[in-house]
Write a protein that holds these residues in place. Structure first.
Motif, PDB file in Angstrom:
ATOM      1  N   SER A   6      49.194 -10.011   9.871  1.00  0.00           N
ATOM      2  CA  SER A   6      47.730 -10.807  10.385  1.00  0.00           C
ATOM      3  C   SER A   6      46.590 -10.263   9.439  1.00  0.00           C
ATOM      4  N   LEU A   7      45.920 -11.355   9.059  1.00  0.00           N
ATOM      5  CA  LEU A   7      44.744 -10.964   8.224  1.00  0.00           C
ATOM      6  C   LEU A   7      43.503 -11.685   8.861  1.00  0.00           C
ATOM      7  N   ILE A   8      42.332 -10.907   8.469  1.00  0.00           N
ATOM      8  CA  ILE A   8      41.042 -11.553   8.850  1.00  0.00           C
ATOM      9  C   ILE A   8      40.207 -11.274   8.002  1.00  0.00           C
ATOM     10  N   GLU A   9      39.048 -12.243   7.974  1.00  0.00           N
ATOM     11  CA  GLU A   9      38.136 -12.148   6.735  1.00  0.00           C
ATOM     12  C   GLU A   9      36.792 -12.765   7.451  1.00  0.00           C
ATOM     13  N   LEU A  10      35.718 -12.589   6.726  1.00  0.00           N
ATOM     14  CA  LEU A  10      34.232 -13.068   7.163  1.00  0.00           C
ATOM     15  C   LEU A  10      34.090 -13.950   5.775  1.00  0.00           C
ATOM     16  N   PRO A  11      34.113 -15.321   5.964  1.00  0.00           N
ATOM     17  CA  PRO A  11      33.893 -16.230   4.899  1.00  0.00           C
ATOM     18  C   PRO A  11      32.628 -16.197   4.434  1.00  0.00           C
ATOM     19  N   SER A  12      31.560 -15.875   5.309  1.00  0.00           N
ATOM     20  CA  SER A  12      30.312 -15.865   4.599  1.00  0.00           C
ATOM     21  C   SER A  12      29.922 -14.799   3.629  1.00  0.00           C
ATOM     22  N   LEU A  13      30.791 -13.662   3.885  1.00  0.00           N
ATOM     23  CA  LEU A  13      30.533 -12.434   3.021  1.00  0.00           C
ATOM     24  C   LEU A  13      31.807 -12.283   1.967  1.00  0.00           C
ATOM     25  N   MET A  14      32.893 -12.951   2.247  1.00  0.00           N
ATOM     26  CA  MET A  14      33.976 -12.972   1.484  1.00  0.00           C
ATOM     27  C   MET A  14      34.485 -13.833   0.542  1.00  0.00           C
ATOM     28  N   THR A  15      35.391 -14.836   1.198  1.00  0.00           N
ATOM     29  CA  THR A  15      35.921 -16.018   0.420  1.00  0.00           C
ATOM     30  C   THR A  15      34.883 -17.179   0.068  1.00  0.00           C
ATOM     31  N   HIS A  16      33.836 -17.119   0.908  1.00  0.00           N
ATOM     32  CA  HIS A  16      32.767 -18.254   0.711  1.00  0.00           C
ATOM     33  C   HIS A  16      31.458 -17.695   0.441  1.00  0.00           C
ATOM     34  N   ALA A  17      31.519 -16.572  -0.345  1.00  0.00           N
ATOM     35  CA  ALA A  17      29.997 -15.796  -0.234  1.00  0.00           C
ATOM     36  C   ALA A  17      29.524 -16.538  -1.938  1.00  0.00           C
ATOM     37  N   SER A  18      30.113 -17.149  -2.530  1.00  0.00           N
ATOM     38  CA  SER A  18      29.752 -17.943  -3.813  1.00  0.00           C
ATOM     39  C   SER A  18      29.058 -19.274  -3.396  1.00  0.00           C
ATOM     40  N   VAL A  19      29.235 -19.708  -2.044  1.00  0.00           N
ATOM     41  CA  VAL A  19      28.740 -21.002  -1.628  1.00  0.00           C
ATOM     42  C   VAL A  19      27.176 -20.626  -1.234  1.00  0.00           C
ATOM     43  N   ALA A  20      26.349 -21.300  -1.790  1.00  0.00           N
ATOM     44  CA  ALA A  20      24.937 -21.192  -1.113  1.00  0.00           C
ATOM     45  C   ALA A  20      24.760 -21.146   0.228  1.00  0.00           C
ATOM     46  N   LYS A  21      23.800 -20.403   0.907  1.00  0.00           N
ATOM     47  CA  LYS A  21      23.603 -20.234   2.152  1.00  0.00           C
ATOM     48  C   LYS A  21      23.226 -21.711   2.801  1.00  0.00           C
ATOM     49  N   GLU A  22      22.553 -22.381   2.192  1.00  0.00           N
ATOM     50  CA  GLU A  22      22.035 -23.768   3.023  1.00  0.00           C
ATOM     51  C   GLU A  22      23.301 -24.432   3.099  1.00  0.00           C
TER      52      GLU A  22
END
Ligand SMILES: *Cc1c(COP(=O)(O)O)cnc(C)c1O
Length: 390
Positions: free
Chosen positions: A341-357
């Protein structure tokens, strides 16, 4: 023995297809295909390559066994194995497109695929439009005279949005456009895009197909001979092939795909139901829940809902970080599809490069957590989440 589309079930093909024992004179009848490490193959006559083998980049017996097995599992006529999912994707794009051609892509694609489109292929004169492919009419509206490909992923990541593959394939066929489906998230065990009308399936076999987080790879599966020959030509010309050892590891991993995915799904559904009624959770996204807006489509086009789910923790991004760092059984890591099992926080990991808006607009909030549920004992997974949420 011929393990074709009609004759055997999925689990039987996963174990036997591409690996029929060799009983020819001098052969040893191995039940597991050997790792053919030789980079070159000797011949007796100048113009007669032995068994068709000349040089491993062009054709290798271990890789060929994997390619045949994966084709059998996707109900495809042809299969090709690459050194990574992105190598498979690049080779498809280079084989099927010319500069000036237009791609219509799902706006919720895997980040590496978007990077490939936006940062690499766009430099060579390919034009890309992103649409919300959950609305089939938006796909049709985006098709232009120079559109050659529609590229979708279902379910998407990390929001698990579905596209209606059959409905989209009717549109692409009407317009003479090739439909590519990235089937990494469900694997052929739960979803067969070619049977639903897609033309080309791509995989990151790094995920469920390999299944043990120990081998990077990609695959392309398709029925059309002309496209196959073009992609195979480029596979050799570019050289992005899967190595014999990695082919062996992938062959070994994929044999248990059916049993693994049954367990992944069972655990994921259990966790999704548990989280749905948890006081510290505001939202659970899993296609297997009736609360998922496309639950009916999931039931219609897939035979299972997979092992990935996302949920939102009530509170701040710091609460979410604390939760992730408190877990003991779940590894805090990117990627998915392995037995652990793996867990991650997209906003700071996999999708950190996507702009916050953009993240906020599409629903990747600061406290959205993505789980790749493994096949450990469910009691251990639940109590790990319980203590970390507490
Ligand atoms: C991981 C992944 C890829 C890229 O595959 P690699 O093997 O990492 O190159 C492509 N699509 C999806 C959906 C993925 O999860």
């Amino acid at each position: 023995m011929s393990l074709n589309k009609e004759t055997f079930g999925f689990a039987t093909k996963a174990i036997h297809a591409g690996e029929e024992p060799d009983f020819r004179d001098g052969a040893t009848g191995d039940v597991v295909v050997p790792i053919h490490l030789s980079t070159t193959f000797a011949r007796k006559k100048v113009t007669e390559p032995t068994g068709g083998y000349e040089y491993t980049r062009s054709l290798n017996p271990t890789r060929k066994a994997l390619e045949e097995k994966l084709a059998a599992l996707e109900n495809a006529n042809y299969g090709l194995a690459f050194s990574s999912g992105l190598a498979a994707e690049s080779t498809v794009l280079l084989s099927l497109l010319n500069p000036g051609d237009h791609i219509v892509a799902f706006d919720d694609l895997y980040g590496g695929t978007k990077r490939l489109f936006n940062q690499v292929f766009s430099n060579f004169g390919f034009e890309i439009s992103y649409v919300d492919a959950t609305d089939t009419s938006l796909v049709e509206n985006a098709i232009k005279p120079n559109t050659k490909l529609v590229w979708i992923e279902s379910p998407s990541n990390p929001l698990l949005k579905l596209s209606d593959i059959k409905a989209i394939s009717k549109i692409t066929h009407k317009h003479g456009v090739v439909l590519v489906v990235d089937n990494t998230f469900l694997s052929p065990y739960f979803q067969k895009p070619l049977d639903l009308g897609a033309d080309v399936v791509v995989h990151s076999s790094t995920k469920y197909i390999g299944g043990h987080s120990d081998v990077l790879g990609g695959a392309v599966l398709l029925d059309d001979l002309a496209y196959y020959e073009r992609i195979q030509y480029h596979q050799n010309a570019i050289g992005a092939v899967l190595s014999p050892f990695d082919s062996y590891l992938t062959l070994r991993g994929v044999k248990t795909l059916a049993v693994r995915l049954e367990k992944h799904q069972q655990n994921a559904l259990h966790i999704a139901e548990y989280l749905s009624v948890h006081s510290k959770v505001s939202k659970v996204i899993y296609p297997g829940l009736e609360s998922h807006p496309q639950h009916e489509l999931a039931k219609a086009q897939t035979t299972g809902f997979g092992g990935v789910l996302s949920f939102e923790i009530k509170g701040t991004i710091d609460n979410a970080k604390q939760f992730l760092e408190k877990l003991n059984v779940f590894a805090l890591a990117e990627s998915l599809g392995g037995v652990e099992s793996l867990i991650e926080l997209p906003s700071l990991m996999t999708h950190a490069s996507v702009a916050k808006e953009v993240r906020d607009q599409i629903g990747i909030t600061d406290t959205l957590v993505r789980l790749s549920v493994g096949i450990e004992d469910i009691e251990d997974l639940i109590s790990d989440i319980e203590q970390a949420l507490a």
